[in-house]
Scaffold this motif. Structure first.
Motif, short mmCIF file in Angstrom:
data_model
loop_
_atom_site.label_atom_id
_atom_site.label_comp_id
_atom_site.label_asym_id
_atom_site.label_seq_id
_atom_site.Cartn_x
_atom_site.Cartn_y
_atom_site.Cartn_z
N GLN A 317 0.81 -1.20 0.00
CA GLN A 317 0.00 0.00 0.00
C GLN A 317 0.86 1.27 0.00
OE1 GLN A 317 -3.24 -0.30 -0.34
NE2 GLN A 317 -3.62 1.91 -0.42
N GLY A 318 2.04 1.22 0.65
CA GLY A 318 2.87 2.40 0.73
C GLY A 318 3.46 2.83 -0.60
N LEU A 319 3.57 1.90 -1.56
CA LEU A 319 4.12 2.22 -2.88
C LEU A 319 3.06 2.22 -3.97
CD1 LEU A 319 7.40 0.06 -2.75
CD2 LEU A 319 7.17 2.51 -2.30
N LYS A 320 1.81 2.07 -3.61
CA LYS A 320 0.75 1.97 -4.60
C LYS A 320 0.68 3.22 -5.47
CE LYS A 320 -4.16 0.92 -5.14
NZ LYS A 320 -5.44 0.60 -4.46
N GLY A 321 0.58 2.99 -6.78
CA GLY A 321 0.47 4.08 -7.73
C GLY A 321 1.79 4.54 -8.31
N GLN A 322 2.92 4.15 -7.70
CA GLN A 322 4.21 4.54 -8.23
C GLN A 322 4.57 3.69 -9.44
OE1 GLN A 322 7.41 5.31 -5.49
NE2 GLN A 322 6.01 5.58 -3.74
N VAL A 323 5.39 4.24 -10.32
CA VAL A 323 5.72 3.59 -11.59
C VAL A 323 7.23 3.40 -11.66
CG1 VAL A 323 5.63 3.80 -14.10
CG2 VAL A 323 3.71 4.62 -12.71
N PHE A 324 7.64 2.23 -12.15
CA PHE A 324 9.07 1.97 -12.39
C PHE A 324 9.21 1.13 -13.65
CE2 PHE A 324 7.63 -1.70 -10.06
CZ PHE A 324 8.38 -2.77 -10.55
N THR A 325 10.41 1.11 -14.19
CA THR A 325 10.71 0.37 -15.42
C THR A 325 11.80 -0.65 -15.12
OG1 THR A 325 10.15 2.27 -16.78
CG2 THR A 325 11.45 0.54 -17.82
N ASP A 326 11.64 -1.87 -15.64
CA ASP A 326 12.61 -2.93 -15.39
C ASP A 326 12.63 -3.89 -16.58
OD1 ASP A 326 14.52 -4.42 -14.12
OD2 ASP A 326 13.45 -4.55 -12.21
N ILE A 327 13.66 -4.74 -16.59
CA ILE A 327 13.78 -5.72 -17.68
C ILE A 327 12.94 -6.95 -17.33
CG2 ILE A 327 16.04 -4.89 -18.41
CD1 ILE A 327 17.31 -7.14 -16.82
N PRO A 328 12.51 -7.73 -18.34
CA PRO A 328 11.61 -8.87 -18.08
C PRO A 328 12.21 -9.93 -17.16
CG PRO A 328 11.59 -8.29 -20.41
CD PRO A 328 12.68 -7.49 -19.78
N SER A 329 13.55 -10.09 -17.17
CA SER A 329 14.15 -11.12 -16.32
C SER A 329 13.99 -10.82 -14.84
CB SER A 329 15.63 -11.28 -16.66
OG SER A 329 16.33 -10.06 -16.49
N ASN A 330 13.75 -9.56 -14.50
CA ASN A 330 13.55 -9.17 -13.10
C ASN A 330 12.08 -9.12 -12.72
OD1 ASN A 330 16.33 -8.90 -12.82
ND2 ASN A 330 16.30 -6.71 -13.30
N LEU A 331 11.21 -9.37 -13.66
CA LEU A 331 9.76 -9.32 -13.42
C LEU A 331 9.18 -10.71 -13.62
CD1 LEU A 331 8.93 -6.01 -15.33
CD2 LEU A 331 9.24 -6.30 -12.85
N GLU A 332 8.50 -11.21 -12.63
CA GLU A 332 7.91 -12.54 -12.71
C GLU A 332 6.40 -12.42 -12.94
OE1 GLU A 332 7.92 -16.67 -12.78
OE2 GLU A 332 9.63 -15.29 -12.65
N PRO A 333 5.89 -13.03 -14.03
CA PRO A 333 4.43 -12.97 -14.26
C PRO A 333 3.67 -13.62 -13.11
CG PRO A 333 5.60 -13.75 -16.21
CD PRO A 333 6.60 -13.74 -15.10
N LEU A 334 2.60 -13.00 -12.70
CA LEU A 334 1.76 -13.52 -11.63
C LEU A 334 0.71 -14.44 -12.25
CD1 LEU A 334 1.39 -13.35 -8.58
CD2 LEU A 334 -0.25 -11.51 -8.95
N ARG A 335 0.83 -15.74 -11.97
CA ARG A 335 -0.05 -16.73 -12.61
C ARG A 335 -0.69 -17.61 -11.55
NH1 ARG A 335 2.92 -20.27 -16.44
NH2 ARG A 335 1.03 -20.25 -17.70
N LYS A 336 -1.81 -18.20 -11.91
CA LYS A 336 -2.52 -19.12 -11.03
C LYS A 336 -3.02 -20.29 -11.86
CE LYS A 336 -6.99 -16.77 -11.59
NZ LYS A 336 -8.12 -16.13 -10.90
N VAL A 337 -3.29 -21.39 -11.18
CA VAL A 337 -3.81 -22.58 -11.87
C VAL A 337 -5.18 -22.26 -12.46
CG1 VAL A 337 -4.53 -24.96 -11.58
CG2 VAL A 337 -2.52 -24.13 -10.37
#
Length: 568
Positions: A317-337
């Motif tokens: 909640q403390g960082l909600k709304g902030q924007v940052f840029t990163d490479i795909p290897s540092n970002l993990e897709p959020l998936r569910k069964v």
């Protein structure tokens, strides 16, 4: 040293096999009758002693011992020729043993033949120059794992011994084993269909995995957002609802837009007034990553051409709304069964507009199959009735000529039929695909003729006394008696017409006249890099056939297995 290691491992595994055989004989002896029980107890003792001897040899032979509790592994990695030579040597040893010690009636010639075959393949292996590699090592086991493995083996041997005795005595065990065997067969043969259905509900990232086939797919979680880049708008194009993105705006309050969906016209650009554009929410993929040293979850706000992604934070909640840029290897897709049902709608969207979401293909295919079934049943049954019930000069000769046409390959008549249909002006129409069904089929005539001949003549004679002519007898008396055979012919014809690919390929040119099988092939070529969409289209094309077998399987089996009066 490898030779000693291999001999030690071989003795260890032979000792394990003899020990398991001894346990099996003990379980089998418990339920056996007295003479057989004594024999099985002797066999169990013999196997136990032999197994102990193998374990003793394994301990005596010098080898590199593995640390801790483990299962030793020594496996040759050989080409096909070497495996064939090894197999033939084993067969030769078996034949020689049966002849020398077990009193087999076969001569030693069999063993000699197997040895000659082994020599031939061994020579091929040596000539190829392929290396012979041995994979060595051990599978580590914990004490709990070893106990569980031993318990499983003992339980399996107990079940095998009990089932073996029950099968000899009859009873429920035989029924149980039969049904279990059929169940296993259904599972094995049903796996390809299950794989097709599962693949049709996967995302692209689950199609190929280093861990093998993924049987439990996952789906990307998304967040409905209005601030993604580019923004997506809803409008209409030629009476069809589309989603577009703005390429540029004009001074006259209009814009050049690019179609995003449906996929069939994706990339199409056109001009439209800004007043007709209504922004819609976009399902942005959710990802997890690190931002300011904290684990955060957000959604992709904008993907860049160099692979980087702009992410808007949702939690914490403390960082909600902030924007940052990163490479795909540092970002993990959020998936569910879950299952990606969108593959089915996407597959229909990729079809051309004239396909009307596949309904055009379905209409054409149903028209062809229904007319083919009607034409085949009517024409074949009428001809078969004439050959079985009506006496006319040359009947047997004409029937023989009809049967001889079954020896003509379809490729031989392909060109003459095409010339005939071209002269009739039927090219690029559906007529060549169903009209020939109204001219009977030699095999169907033969099948129905045999059914008609098994119906008692007295039924037809009684109908004639009541005033029926040949056509009335054919329709009111004979046809109801051969209903199982007619059902089988209808099913075969339906399957053939539904799956026909060569016919539409030869005679159809216009997309709006294609059938499902032809469209499926073109779709597979067009979307070759998207197996999920291909499998979804294939699954949808199979639904009518599956429904047919589900409702008509009883008639199919009845028509194949039974003949005679009334199909009973």
């Amino acid at each position: 040293m490898k030779g000693f290691y291999a001999a030690s491992i071989l003795c260890s595994w032979l000792g394990i096999a003899c020990l398991l055989t001894s346990v099996y004989q003990l379980f089998a002896a418990k339920a056996a009758l007295q003479p057989e029980r004594t024999q099985r107890l002797k066999s169990a003792l013999f196997d136990f002693v032999i197994g102990g001897g193998f374990f003793l040899l394994a301990a005596i032979i010098p080898h590199q011992a593995s640390r801790g509790l483990s299962l030793p592994v020594f496996w040759p990695i050989m080409p096909f020729a070497a495996w064939a030579a090894f197999t033939f040597v084993v067969l030769a040893l078996v034949e020689a043993t049966n002849w020398a010690f077990l009193g087999s009636k076969k001569t030693p010639l069999y063993a000699i033949v197997w040895l000659m075959a082994a020599s031939l393949f061994f020579w091929g292996f040596k000539a190829s120059g392929d290396p012979l590699v041995f994979a060595t090592g051990a599978i580590p086991l914990s004490i709990q794992g070893a106990v569980a493995l031993a318990a499983f083996a003992v339980a399996a041997l107990f079940a095998m011994a009990g089932t073996s005795n029950k099968l000899r005595l009859g009873g429920y065990a035989r029924v149980l084993v039969t049904h279990l065997t059929l169940l296993v067969g259904c599972v094995v043969f049903g796996l390809p269909f299950f794989w097709l259905v599962i693949t049709s509900l996967k995302e692209d990232r689950d199609m190929v995995s280093a861990n093998g086939i993924i049987w439990v797919p996952k789906v990307q979680q998304t967040f409905s957002a209005m601030d993604t880049v580019p923004s997506i708008y809803a409008t209409s194009f030629e009476g069809r609802a589309v989603k577009v993105e703005i390429m540029f705006k004009s001074p006259d309050s209009s814009a050049r837009v690019n179609v995003v969906s449906p996929a069939g016209i994706q990339g199409l650009a056109f001009d439209t007034p800004l007043s007709k554009l209504h922004q819609v929410a976009v399902d942005a993929p959710e990802v997890t990553g690190k931002f300011k040293g904290l684990n955060v979850m957000g959604y992709v706000l904008e993907p860049f051409s160099d692979g980087r992604q702009k992410v808007k934070v949702l939690t914490p909640q403390g960082l909600k709304g902030q924007v940052f840029t990163d490479i795909p290897s540092n970002l993990e897709p959020l998936r569910k069964v879950g299952l990606r049902w969108e593959n089915y709608s996407d597959a229909l969207e990729y079809l051309p507009p004239e396909a009307d979401n596949g309904l055009t293909y379905l209409k054409n295919t149903l028209l062809i199959t229904i007319l083919s079934v009607i034409g085949t049943i009517l024409s074949s049954s009428l001809v078969a009735y004439a050959f079985s019930r009506i006496r006319f000069p040359g009947r047997d000769v004409l029937f023989g000529i009809l049967l001889s046409t079954m020896m003509l390959p379809s490729a031989v008549t392909l060109l003459p039929k095409f010339i005939v249909f071209r002269q009739l002006g039927w090219i690029d129409t559906l007529y060549p695909l169903w009209a020939p069904a109204f001219f009977a089929s030699a095999f169907n005539v033969f099948l129905l003729r045999q059914f008609f001949k098994n119906i008692p003549v007295e039924l037809e004679d009684a109908a004639k006394i009541d005033g029926c002519n040949y056509l009335h007898s054919y329709w009111r008396v004979m046809m109801p008696q051969v209903k199982p055979a007619l059902t089988v012919i209808g099913i075969w014809t339906f399957m053939g017409a539904w799956n026909d690919f060569m016919g539409p390929l030869i005679y159809i040119n216009s997309p709006e006249k294609m059938t499902i099988s032809y469209a499926a092939q073109l779709f597979a070529v067009d979307r070759a890099t998207e197996p999920g969409l291909i499998m979804a289209f294939a699954a949808m094309s199979m639904v009518p056939v599956l429904l047919l077998f589900f409702f008509a399987q009883r008639y199919f089996i009845e028509g194949v297995t039974l003949t005679g009066f009334g199909g009973k």
